[in-house]
Design an enzyme around this catalytic site. Structure first.
Site, PDB file in Angstrom:
ATOM      1  N   HIS A  64      -3.837   0.990   8.213  1.00 44.67           N
ATOM      2  CA  HIS A  64      -2.489   1.589   8.203  1.00 44.67           C
ATOM      3  C   HIS A  64      -2.443   2.803   7.266  1.00 44.67           C
ATOM      4  CE1 HIS A  64       2.095   0.980   7.954  1.00 44.67           C
ATOM      5  NE2 HIS A  64       1.854   1.761   6.917  1.00 44.67           N
ATOM      6  N   GLU A  65      -3.042   2.669   6.079  1.00 44.34           N
ATOM      7  CA  GLU A  65      -3.020   3.771   5.091  1.00 44.34           C
ATOM      8  C   GLU A  65      -3.895   4.946   5.549  1.00 44.34           C
ATOM      9  OE1 GLU A  65      -0.714   3.402   3.214  1.00 44.34           O
ATOM     10  OE2 GLU A  65      -0.556   1.232   3.088  1.00 44.34           O
ATOM     11  N   GLN A 119       2.762   9.876   2.097  1.00 43.40           N
ATOM     12  CA  GLN A 119       4.137   9.365   2.032  1.00 43.40           C
ATOM     13  C   GLN A 119       4.931   9.922   0.861  1.00 43.40           C
ATOM     14  OE1 GLN A 119       2.540   5.167   2.490  1.00 43.40           O
ATOM     15  NE2 GLN A 119       4.529   4.955   3.486  1.00 43.40           N
ATOM     16  N   CYS A 157       6.450  -0.487   7.102  1.00 36.92           N
ATOM     17  CA  CYS A 157       6.057   0.743   6.414  1.00 36.92           C
ATOM     18  C   CYS A 157       7.190   1.203   5.511  1.00 36.92           C
ATOM     19  CB  CYS A 157       5.737   1.831   7.440  1.00 36.92           C
ATOM     20  SG  CYS A 157       5.172   3.379   6.695  1.00 36.92           S
ATOM     21  N   LEU A 158       6.850   1.611   4.298  1.00 35.80           N
ATOM     22  CA  LEU A 158       7.862   2.094   3.355  1.00 35.80           C
ATOM     23  C   LEU A 158       8.530   3.372   3.861  1.00 35.80           C
ATOM     24  CD1 LEU A 158       5.934   1.463   0.008  1.00 35.80           C
ATOM     25  CD2 LEU A 158       7.819   0.092   0.957  1.00 35.80           C
ATOM     26  N   GLY A 197       0.832  -1.195   0.000  1.00 36.58           N
ATOM     27  CA  GLY A 197       0.000   0.000   0.000  1.00 36.58           C
ATOM     28  C   GLY A 197       0.864   1.241   0.000  1.00 36.58           C
ATOM     29  N   HIS A 248      -2.040   7.033   7.853  1.00 33.67           N
ATOM     30  CA  HIS A 248      -1.122   7.961   7.173  1.00 33.67           C
ATOM     31  C   HIS A 248      -1.842   9.247   6.777  1.00 33.67           C
ATOM     32  CE1 HIS A 248       2.717   5.929   6.737  1.00 33.67           C
ATOM     33  NE2 HIS A 248       2.186   4.860   6.161  1.00 33.67           N
TER      34      HIS A 248
HETATM   35  O1  GNR Z   1       4.226  -2.679   2.363  1.00 33.54           O
HETATM   36  C1  GNR Z   1       3.629  -2.573   3.434  1.00 33.54           C
HETATM   37  N1  GNR Z   1       3.390  -3.690   4.163  1.00 33.54           N
HETATM   38  C2  GNR Z   1       2.575  -3.723   5.285  1.00 33.54           C
HETATM   39  C3  GNR Z   1       2.617  -4.850   6.084  1.00 33.54           C
HETATM   40  C4  GNR Z   1       1.822  -4.948   7.200  1.00 33.54           C
HETATM   41  C5  GNR Z   1       0.969  -3.917   7.514  1.00 33.54           C
HETATM   42  C6  GNR Z   1       0.930  -2.775   6.741  1.00 33.54           C
HETATM   43  C7  GNR Z   1       1.723  -2.679   5.627  1.00 33.54           C
HETATM   44  S1  GNR Z   1       1.635  -1.262   4.628  1.00 33.54           S
HETATM   45  C8  GNR Z   1       3.236  -1.245   3.935  1.00 33.54           C
HETATM   46  C9  GNR Z   1       3.359  -0.162   2.878  1.00 33.54           C
HETATM   47  C10 GNR Z   1       3.197   1.180   3.521  1.00 33.54           C
HETATM   48  O2  GNR Z   1       4.036   1.727   4.194  1.00 33.54           O
HETATM   49  N2  GNR Z   1       2.041   1.765   3.385  1.00 33.54           N
HETATM   50  O3  GNR Z   1       1.805   2.932   3.989  1.00 33.54           O
HETATM   51 NI    NI Z   2       3.076   2.975   5.735  1.00 31.22          NI
END
Ligand code: GNR
Ligand code: NI
Length: 169
Positions: A134-135, A51, A92-93, A46, A138
């Protein structure tokens, strides 16, 4: 198409609250395409516009094994969330190589617009449900490490600051 730079924690811009998208026009569709390209290249499941330093309510997700099932979420909202929770190991990236457990709603129902502005809904659980939560965090300026203890968060912060400094040196 273009790859976009991904903000790295603890960049203060990651705490910006995103605004709703008013009109889904060519600019928004180009951004969505660039976000998809950036997400696939970074091997993420995601990516939130926050980001890539765009503070509008736009998210892309692909939790499929084959990496060929892109979801585009414009102005997404969680309209239902289960009372039961699950714990998932998140990454998270914007905080590369850091993984830790976070508690989330086990099941959610999501309403969003697609790239044509059409409203749609879907249910998410497991990785998809976790990823949406999670998104959407953000978009509210929240990074998953903020759920961890202050001790862990400070260790992560120090590590990330050192790493960014080393990369710039
Ligand atoms: O790539 C991603 N893997 C992930 C794994 C477990 C829970 C959430 C994520 S999201 C993350 C990509 C990202 O940072 N999205 O904001
Ligand atoms: Ni993230």
């Amino acid at each position: 198409m273009a790859l976009l730079p991904i903000l790295q924690y603890p960049d203060a811009r990651l705490h910006t609250v995103a605004k709703p998208v008013k009109e889904i026009d060519a600019r928004v569709r180009q951004l969505v395409d660039d976000m998809l390209e950036t997400m696939y290249e970074a091997k993420g499941v995601g990516l939130a516009a926050t980001q890539v330093n765009v503070h509008e309510r736009i998210v892309v997700i692909d939790t499929s094994e084959e990496r060929n099932d892109a979801l585009v979420l414009i102005n997404p909202e969680i309209i239902q969330a289960s009372a039961d929770m699950i714990v998932w190991e998140e990454g998270c990236l914007s905080v590369p190589t850091i993984y830790d457990k976070v508690e989330r709603h086990a099941k959610i129902r999501v309403r969003a617009q697609n790239r044509n502005g059409e409203v749609y809904e879907f249910d998410g659980e497991e990785l998809l449900g976790v990823c949406v939560q999670h998104e959407l965090d953000h978009l509210l300026g929240k990074v998953f490490v903020e759920y961890l203890s202050p001790l862990k968060r400070n260790r992560i912060k120090t590590k990330m600051v050192k790493r960014t400094r080393d990369e710039e040196a």
